[in-house]
Design an enzyme around this catalytic site. Structure first.
Site, PDB file in Angstrom:
ATOM      1  N   TYR A 144       0.828  -1.128   0.222  1.00  0.00           N
ATOM      2  CA  TYR A 144       0.101   0.065  -0.080  1.00  0.00           C
ATOM      3  C   TYR A 144       0.756   1.418   0.039  1.00  0.00           C
ATOM      4  O   TYR A 144       0.474   2.352  -0.409  1.00  0.00           O
ATOM      5  CB  TYR A 144      -0.957   0.025   1.239  1.00  0.00           C
ATOM      6  CG  TYR A 144      -2.126  -1.155   1.225  1.00  0.00           C
ATOM      7  CD1 TYR A 144      -2.122  -2.146   0.341  1.00  0.00           C
ATOM      8  CD2 TYR A 144      -3.165  -0.912   1.875  1.00  0.00           C
ATOM      9  CE1 TYR A 144      -3.012  -3.355   0.358  1.00  0.00           C
ATOM     10  CE2 TYR A 144      -4.355  -1.969   1.882  1.00  0.00           C
ATOM     11  CZ  TYR A 144      -4.165  -2.820   0.915  1.00  0.00           C
ATOM     12  OH  TYR A 144      -5.236  -3.793   0.957  1.00  0.00           O
ATOM     13  N   LYS A 193       3.408 -15.075   2.914  1.00  0.00           N
ATOM     14  CA  LYS A 193       3.424 -15.951   1.704  1.00  0.00           C
ATOM     15  C   LYS A 193       5.112 -16.170   1.459  1.00  0.00           C
ATOM     16  O   LYS A 193       5.635 -15.769   0.655  1.00  0.00           O
ATOM     17  CB  LYS A 193       2.804 -15.328   0.447  1.00  0.00           C
ATOM     18  CG  LYS A 193       1.360 -15.346   0.555  1.00  0.00           C
ATOM     19  CD  LYS A 193       0.886 -16.778   0.378  1.00  0.00           C
ATOM     20  CE  LYS A 193       1.207 -17.139  -1.341  1.00  0.00           C
ATOM     21  NZ  LYS A 193       0.667 -18.539  -1.530  1.00  0.00           N
ATOM     22  N   ASP A 226      -2.851 -17.822   2.467  1.00  0.00           N
ATOM     23  CA  ASP A 226      -3.842 -18.329   1.475  1.00  0.00           C
ATOM     24  C   ASP A 226      -4.609 -19.528   2.248  1.00  0.00           C
ATOM     25  O   ASP A 226      -5.750 -19.467   2.301  1.00  0.00           O
ATOM     26  CB  ASP A 226      -3.404 -18.693   0.101  1.00  0.00           C
ATOM     27  CG  ASP A 226      -2.147 -19.715   0.011  1.00  0.00           C
ATOM     28  OD1 ASP A 226      -1.708 -19.579   1.004  1.00  0.00           O
ATOM     29  OD2 ASP A 226      -1.889 -20.054  -1.159  1.00  0.00           O
ATOM     30  N   ASP A 251      -5.604  -6.793   5.397  1.00  0.00           N
ATOM     31  CA  ASP A 251      -6.877  -5.909   4.957  1.00  0.00           C
ATOM     32  C   ASP A 251      -7.866  -7.033   4.475  1.00  0.00           C
ATOM     33  O   ASP A 251      -9.038  -6.797   4.715  1.00  0.00           O
ATOM     34  CB  ASP A 251      -6.483  -4.855   3.869  1.00  0.00           C
ATOM     35  CG  ASP A 251      -7.613  -3.868   3.367  1.00  0.00           C
ATOM     36  OD1 ASP A 251      -8.680  -4.018   4.137  1.00  0.00           O
ATOM     37  OD2 ASP A 251      -7.301  -3.042   2.252  1.00  0.00           O
ATOM     38  N   ASP A 255     -11.585  -8.319   6.477  1.00  0.00           N
ATOM     39  CA  ASP A 255     -12.997  -8.422   5.873  1.00  0.00           C
ATOM     40  C   ASP A 255     -13.618  -9.697   5.874  1.00  0.00           C
ATOM     41  O   ASP A 255     -14.820  -9.810   6.060  1.00  0.00           O
ATOM     42  CB  ASP A 255     -12.708  -7.847   4.268  1.00  0.00           C
ATOM     43  CG  ASP A 255     -13.321  -6.275   4.236  1.00  0.00           C
ATOM     44  OD1 ASP A 255     -12.845  -5.374   5.304  1.00  0.00           O
ATOM     45  OD2 ASP A 255     -13.846  -5.836   3.635  1.00  0.00           O
TER      46      ASP A 255
HETATM   47  N1  LIG Z   1     -11.584   2.888   6.115  1.00  0.00           N
HETATM   48  C1  LIG Z   1     -12.206   3.235   5.472  1.00  0.00           C
HETATM   49  O1  LIG Z   1     -12.510   4.396   5.164  1.00  0.00           O
HETATM   50  C2  LIG Z   1     -12.754   2.219   3.971  1.00  0.00           C
HETATM   51  C3  LIG Z   1     -13.049   2.875   3.017  1.00  0.00           C
HETATM   52  N2  LIG Z   1     -13.662   1.945   2.046  1.00  0.00           N
HETATM   53  C4  LIG Z   1     -14.175   2.593   0.942  1.00  0.00           C
HETATM   54  O2  LIG Z   1     -15.519   2.587   1.148  1.00  0.00           O
HETATM   55  C5  LIG Z   1     -16.190   2.347  -0.079  1.00  0.00           C
HETATM   56  C6  LIG Z   1     -17.211   1.547  -0.298  1.00  0.00           C
HETATM   57  O3  LIG Z   1     -16.395  -0.102  -0.348  1.00  0.00           O
HETATM   58  P1  LIG Z   1     -16.881  -1.410  -0.383  1.00  0.00           P
HETATM   59  O4  LIG Z   1     -16.098  -2.306  -1.050  1.00  0.00           O
HETATM   60  O5  LIG Z   1     -18.377  -1.518  -0.429  1.00  0.00           O
HETATM   61  O6  LIG Z   1     -16.814  -1.872   1.197  1.00  0.00           O
HETATM   62  P2  LIG Z   1     -17.898  -1.622   2.557  1.00  0.00           P
HETATM   63  O7  LIG Z   1     -17.150  -1.977   3.755  1.00  0.00           O
HETATM   64  O8  LIG Z   1     -18.073   0.070   2.513  1.00  0.00           O
HETATM   65  O9  LIG Z   1     -19.183  -2.180   2.385  1.00  0.00           O
HETATM   66  C7  LIG Z   1     -19.020  -3.776   2.006  1.00  0.00           C
HETATM   67  C8  LIG Z   1     -20.426  -4.381   2.106  1.00  0.00           C
HETATM   68  O10 LIG Z   1     -20.618  -4.540   3.629  1.00  0.00           O
HETATM   69  C9  LIG Z   1     -21.854  -3.491   3.823  1.00  0.00           C
HETATM   70  N3  LIG Z   1     -21.593  -2.811   5.261  1.00  0.00           N
HETATM   71  C10 LIG Z   1     -20.575  -2.162   5.539  1.00  0.00           C
HETATM   72  N4  LIG Z   1     -20.598  -1.488   6.617  1.00  0.00           N
HETATM   73  C11 LIG Z   1     -21.841  -1.636   7.031  1.00  0.00           C
HETATM   74  C12 LIG Z   1     -22.284  -1.407   8.363  1.00  0.00           C
HETATM   75  N5  LIG Z   1     -21.835  -0.526   9.274  1.00  0.00           N
HETATM   76  N6  LIG Z   1     -23.572  -1.776   8.541  1.00  0.00           N
HETATM   77  C13 LIG Z   1     -24.144  -2.733   7.548  1.00  0.00           C
HETATM   78  N7  LIG Z   1     -23.703  -2.891   6.424  1.00  0.00           N
HETATM   79  C14 LIG Z   1     -22.348  -2.599   6.372  1.00  0.00           C
HETATM   80  C15 LIG Z   1     -22.154  -2.771   2.728  1.00  0.00           C
HETATM   81  O11 LIG Z   1     -23.388  -2.360   2.632  1.00  0.00           O
HETATM   82  C16 LIG Z   1     -21.752  -3.466   1.689  1.00  0.00           C
HETATM   83  O12 LIG Z   1     -22.828  -4.264   1.102  1.00  0.00           O
HETATM   84  C17 LIG Z   1     -15.023   2.317  -1.369  1.00  0.00           C
HETATM   85  O13 LIG Z   1     -14.809   3.636  -1.718  1.00  0.00           O
HETATM   86  C18 LIG Z   1     -13.802   1.916  -0.445  1.00  0.00           C
HETATM   87  O14 LIG Z   1     -12.593   2.441  -0.806  1.00  0.00           O
HETATM   88  C19 LIG Z   1     -13.362   0.637   2.260  1.00  0.00           C
HETATM   89  C20 LIG Z   1     -12.828   0.090   3.227  1.00  0.00           C
HETATM   90  C21 LIG Z   1     -12.525   0.820   4.356  1.00  0.00           C
HETATM   91  C1  LIG Z   2      -7.402   2.729   2.903  1.00  0.00           C
HETATM   92  C2  LIG Z   2      -8.504   1.839   3.068  1.00  0.00           C
HETATM   93  C3  LIG Z   2      -9.740   2.208   2.160  1.00  0.00           C
HETATM   94  C4  LIG Z   2      -8.022   0.375   3.073  1.00  0.00           C
HETATM   95  C5  LIG Z   2      -8.915  -0.745   3.597  1.00  0.00           C
HETATM   96  O1  LIG Z   2      -9.790  -1.492   2.860  1.00  0.00           O
HETATM   97  C6  LIG Z   2      -8.740  -0.674   5.115  1.00  0.00           C
HETATM   98  O2  LIG Z   2      -8.009  -0.205   5.736  1.00  0.00           O
HETATM   99  O3  LIG Z   2      -9.498  -1.544   5.489  1.00  0.00           O
HETATM  100 MG   LIG Z   3     -10.480  -2.928   4.137  1.00  0.00          MG
END
Ligand SMILES: NC(=O)C1=CN([C@@H]2O[C@H](COP(=O)(O)OP(=O)(O)OC[C@H]3O[C@@H](n4cnc5c(N)ncnc54)[C@H](O)[C@@H]3O)[C@@H](O)[C@H]2O)C=CC1
Ligand SMILES: CC(C)CC(=O)C(=O)O
Ligand SMILES: [Mg+2]
Length: 374
Positions: A144, A193, A226, A251, A255
């Site tokens: 990253y 890995k 893996d 990361d 998830d």
């Molecule tokens: N730490 C951060 O700010 C992070 C930001 N992102 C960003 O968020 C955006 C969306 O990414 P996605 O891949 O869709 O991941 P996401 O984690 O936002 O969502 C994945 C799935 O989980 C569900 N979900 C997530 N949080 C939830 C909650 N609190 N309650 C109920 N359901 C929940 C969502 O509705 C979706 O179906 C992207 O722009 C991504 O880059 C992703 C991961 C971490």
């Molecule tokens: C910078 C974040 C969007 C990366 C991520 O998915 C996380 O830290 O969980």
């Molecule tokens: Mg993440």
């Protein structure tokens, strides 16, 4: 005189501000309970897409210096389809923040915060029951943050997935210290890995050497990342204790932990800037594992539990407020187990309920208020 804790609040985008609102209700309750001994001074600012819209950058220098002078940062989540992926995207603001304050060890616990949630897991009950591990993800190195080639016109792009021994050592020390805090017999599994990646071989050798020299009392095992992903589905409790791994694998595997418990909506995280000690708080950045959930944001559907539990991790690791942190965790557990809305559980849709984000937050506050009085 009350001890002052400076907290920077960065709600971010989409679901971020919605769940932050609920965590701040909880913080305010904690504040009124502890006002004679602790004062939380909090400032709210911008990071992510909202900062791009306002300041044309995902994080300003002024927010970075506010973060540097704070004791803790409570973060929501950033990003969304409207900003796309082209650099500098909202997510790069969060990455900059993590390295700016050197929040190198990202603690991502995976467990059920309520016994009755076990049935919400897509896995069979006998497989998932009792799962309880702390994933420690290296947070400021690896792919990253390595040098990138972005020559899209010529169809060439690469990311450098590199580590230095000191980056791995400090992360291994956090894993070892946490294992000791969890008690005798806690096993640390290091995932890499090493069979393919040079950085994986350095990872394995370095973690081994840190444990041989500094944590002889803690059992260290190695698992390829893996096969760990597979075993986490078939026999997750085998990894109860601590899992330590690099940025990318951490990361992805964290998830996957959301998949094990059935939703990302209940998984918090703490990115620590030092090794946690029981008696002394360490600076940290606290955020849910999930992202900005743009698919459900803005409709009262987002589960605020991960954000509220991230606040509880902040009290625990940055401010050593163990009683209050335990009370928040207990309040969450009680709410998730209760049946208050028309005989239904007080849960958001991801957990099969009909409660709104605000109803879950209010229910946690109500129970917490009672627990704090005791
Ligand atoms: N730490 C951060 O700010 C992070 C930001 N992102 C960003 O968020 C955006 C969306 O990414 P996605 O891949 O869709 O991941 P996401 O984690 O936002 O969502 C994945 C799935 O989980 C569900 N979900 C997530 N949080 C939830 C909650 N609190 N309650 C109920 N359901 C929940 C969502 O509705 C979706 O179906 C992207 O722009 C991504 O880059 C992703 C991961 C971490
Ligand atoms: C910078 C974040 C969007 C990366 C991520 O998915 C996380 O830290 O969980
Ligand atoms: Mg993440």
């Amino acid at each position: 005189m009350a001890q002052v804790h400076k907290i920077l609040i960065l709600p971010g985008d989409h679901a971020g501000p919605e769940v932050m609102k609920e965590a701040l209700k909880v913080l305010s309750l904690i504040q009124s309970h502890t006002s004679s001994t602790k004062t939380f001074q909090h400032t709210t600012d911008l990071c992510g897409g909202i900062s791009i819209n306002t300041h044309q950058t995902p994080i300003t220098d002024s927010v970075l210096s506010l973060a540097a002078s704070s004791d803790a940062i409570l973060f929501g989540s950033v990003g969304g389809p409207e900003w796309g992926t082209t650099y500098p995207n909202p997510e790069s603001g969060l990455l900059r923040l993590r390295t700016h304050i050197n929040a190198f060890a990202n603690l991502r616990p995976c467990r059920f915060y309520s016994r009755s949630l076990v049935e919400k897991s897509p896995l069979k009950e006998h497989v998932i029951r009792g799962v309880d591990f702390m994933l420690v993800r290296e947070n400021c190195g690896g792919a990253y943050f390595g040098d990138k080639v972005e020559d899209y016109e010529n169809g060439i792009a690469s990311d450098t997935w590199g580590y230095t021994a000191p980056e791995i050592e400090r992360c291994a020390r956090v894993a070892g210290a946490l294992a000791r805090q969890m008690g005798k017999g806690t096993v640390v599994t290091s995932a890499d890995k090493a069979n393919v990646l040079a950085s994986g071989r350095l990872w394995r050798n370095t973690v081994t050497s840190v444990f041989e020299k500094e944590f002889k009392d803690v059992e260290l095992r190695h698992q390829l990342a893996d096969s760990l992903a597979m075993l986490l589905c078939t026999n997750p409790s085998k990894f109860n204790g601590v899992i330590v791994t690099d940025n990318t694998f951490g990361d992805i595997l964290s998830d996957q932990a959301g998949g094990l418990v059935g939703t990302l909506g209940i998984l918090p995280s703490a990115s620590l800037c030092g090794v946690p000690e029981m008696e002394k708080g360490v600076k940290g950045l606290y955020e849910p594992v999930h992202g900005s959930a743009p698919d459900i944001a803005g409709q009262g559907k987002v589960n605020p539990v991960a954000q509220i539990l991230s606040l509880s991790m902040m009290l625990r690791y940055s401010f050593c407020m163990y009683e209050e942190a335990d009370a928040i965790d207990a309040a969450v557990e009680k709410v998730l187990d209760s049946k208050d809305i028309g005989g239904l559980e007080v849960r958001t849709g991801d957990l099969g309920g009909i409660a709104t984000t605000g109803e879950v937050g209010d229910a946690v506050c109500k129970v917490l208020e009672e627990l704090l009085k005791k």
